[in-house]
Design a protein around this motif. Sequence first.
Motif, PDB file in Angstrom:
ATOM      1  N   GLN A   1      53.267  26.472  29.463  1.00 26.88           N
ATOM      2  CA  GLN A   1      52.484  26.909  28.315  1.00 26.88           C
ATOM      3  C   GLN A   1      51.649  28.157  28.610  1.00 26.88           C
ATOM      4  O   GLN A   1      51.303  28.907  27.708  1.00 26.88           O
ATOM      5  N   SER A   2      51.318  28.361  29.895  1.00 24.32           N
ATOM      6  CA  SER A   2      50.492  29.519  30.239  1.00 24.32           C
ATOM      7  C   SER A   2      50.644  29.837  31.724  1.00 24.32           C
ATOM      8  O   SER A   2      50.858  28.938  32.536  1.00 24.32           O
ATOM      9  N   VAL A   3      50.556  31.109  32.041  1.00 18.25           N
ATOM     10  CA  VAL A   3      50.538  31.542  33.443  1.00 18.25           C
ATOM     11  C   VAL A   3      49.091  31.832  33.804  1.00 18.25           C
ATOM     12  O   VAL A   3      48.420  32.640  33.153  1.00 18.25           O
ATOM     13  N   ILE A   4      48.606  31.169  34.851  1.00 26.75           N
ATOM     14  CA  ILE A   4      47.204  31.287  35.240  1.00 26.75           C
ATOM     15  C   ILE A   4      47.053  32.289  36.385  1.00 26.75           C
ATOM     16  O   ILE A   4      47.622  32.106  37.463  1.00 26.75           O
ATOM     17  N   ARG A   5      46.325  33.372  36.116  1.00 28.65           N
ATOM     18  CA  ARG A   5      46.020  34.395  37.119  1.00 28.65           C
ATOM     19  C   ARG A   5      44.519  34.673  37.078  1.00 28.65           C
ATOM     20  O   ARG A   5      44.066  35.582  36.370  1.00 28.65           O
ATOM     21  N   PRO A   6      43.698  33.906  37.816  1.00 28.79           N
ATOM     22  CA  PRO A   6      42.237  34.081  37.723  1.00 28.79           C
ATOM     23  C   PRO A   6      41.751  35.451  38.195  1.00 28.79           C
ATOM     24  O   PRO A   6      40.803  36.010  37.630  1.00 28.79           O
ATOM     25  N   LYS A   7      42.390  36.000  39.276  1.00 26.57           N
ATOM     26  CA  LYS A   7      41.990  37.290  39.862  1.00 26.57           C
ATOM     27  C   LYS A   7      40.497  37.313  40.233  1.00 26.57           C
ATOM     28  O   LYS A   7      39.774  38.277  39.953  1.00 26.57           O
ATOM     29  N   THR A   8      40.064  36.216  40.833  1.00 29.36           N
ATOM     30  CA  THR A   8      38.696  36.146  41.337  1.00 29.36           C
ATOM     31  C   THR A   8      38.733  36.248  42.857  1.00 29.36           C
ATOM     32  O   THR A   8      39.800  36.225  43.475  1.00 29.36           O
TER      33      THR A   8
ATOM     34  N   ASP B   1      60.664  34.972  37.943  1.00 34.92           N
ATOM     35  CA  ASP B   1      60.426  35.388  36.559  1.00 34.92           C
ATOM     36  C   ASP B   1      60.196  34.146  35.690  1.00 34.92           C
ATOM     37  O   ASP B   1      61.141  33.468  35.276  1.00 34.92           O
ATOM     38  N   THR B   2      58.931  33.846  35.436  1.00 36.37           N
ATOM     39  CA  THR B   2      58.559  32.683  34.617  1.00 36.37           C
ATOM     40  C   THR B   2      57.353  33.053  33.770  1.00 36.37           C
ATOM     41  O   THR B   2      56.389  33.632  34.282  1.00 36.37           O
ATOM     42  N   SER B   3      57.397  32.718  32.493  1.00 38.10           N
ATOM     43  CA  SER B   3      56.291  33.035  31.585  1.00 38.10           C
ATOM     44  C   SER B   3      56.167  31.921  30.553  1.00 38.10           C
ATOM     45  O   SER B   3      56.898  30.914  30.601  1.00 38.10           O
TER      46      SER B   3
END
Length: 415
Positions: free
Chosen positions: A226-233, A296-298
């Motif tokens: 449902q979503s790709v999580i990329r916090p980038k913290t 490749d996954t989204s």
Amino acid sequence: MEVLRITTSGSVDDGKSTLIGRLLYDTHSIPQDKMEALHAASKRKGLDFTDLSLLTDGLVAEREQGITIDVAHIYFSTPTRKYIIADTPGHIEYTRNMVTGASNAQVSLILIDARKGIVEQTYRHFFIASLLRIPYLVVCVNKMDLVEYSEARFNQIVEDFQALIASAAFKAPSIKFIPISSLYGENVAARSEKISWYNGESLLEYLEQITFDHADNSHPARFKVQSVIRPKTEAYHDFRGFAGKVVSGHFNVGDEVISLPSQQKSKIKTIEQFETQLTTAEARQSVVITLEDEIDTSRGSMFSKPENAPALLKELSAQVCWMDQQKLVPGKAYLLQHGINRVKAKVQLIQHVIDVTSNKILEDKKELGLNDIGKITVKLAQPVFADSYDANPANGAFILIDEFSNSTVAVGFVD
């Protein structure tokens, strides 16, 4: 506590709402203030008894007409488990509401008026329960008080219903017949002395005994992203996780998975739920999965295990229940939504329409009207990764949407 999902069905005035009210009353699930309101509402209607159907029929139109129109979800519990009951309408014009209410049920309660026996809506609702592959079917022969608790009448209805079962393509693994009187609570929560010839369990006793596969191990593993999580913290600078829901089967850390539609493979590195690390994700769990490789996954992708991945379908055959006033004719374009994916679709062919009262196929009928059930062929602009509904119900259903009105016009089950 585990949750058992139940749907009620049957014709008009077979006593579905009253039965649910009786279950709530007998399990002491009605607060005192609500009981007082029920007493007052029943008196206003001129009744000399408390009308328990008012617990579920809450709309003004429902109370005025004494019928169920919309699906009501009722919650109650016993020391054994929790229950969610979908009280669905019996009128033919609200059949689409019955389909919606029954879509997630594990048990179908079909009520039959002991005086009338099997009627058209009994056929229709039994067919829909079979179409939805509901595993437990309980046939409640209600209003036994109006036929003087006759064993002969009960046996006749059972015999008639057995003939109906014999004609069905899908046979529920468990079918139970119970004589009841929901108005007086006979055989609902406890066994009845007035129906002493019946040696089986009461309705609630039977529901308490039902078991089912929580882990859903019998179906192939499917995870919808449902979503790709990329916090980038600072703490999670390179983190890339895929949030979604396991719709069927299960996944373990270390399992090889294939991502659709890219068809790239990797292995599960971690399974996370909030700050908890899991070793296994089971059906109906929402989790975040991380992989060992960058593939490749989204949003809209699906993870499955390579050995039983679903096919990428650009054309499919399906049973549909038509839910729109405007008739379906071949050649019309719609939006097909499968899970979170929505693609353009065109109905190529109406293969046949099913007469649910006789279970006969009408080959010559080439249009579907409101509440009709039939088989169609649909061509898609982009592939969907669906299973046959028989093989995996959680990944085998879809809806058709009118892209101009945004109305849901049909629910479909992939062959």
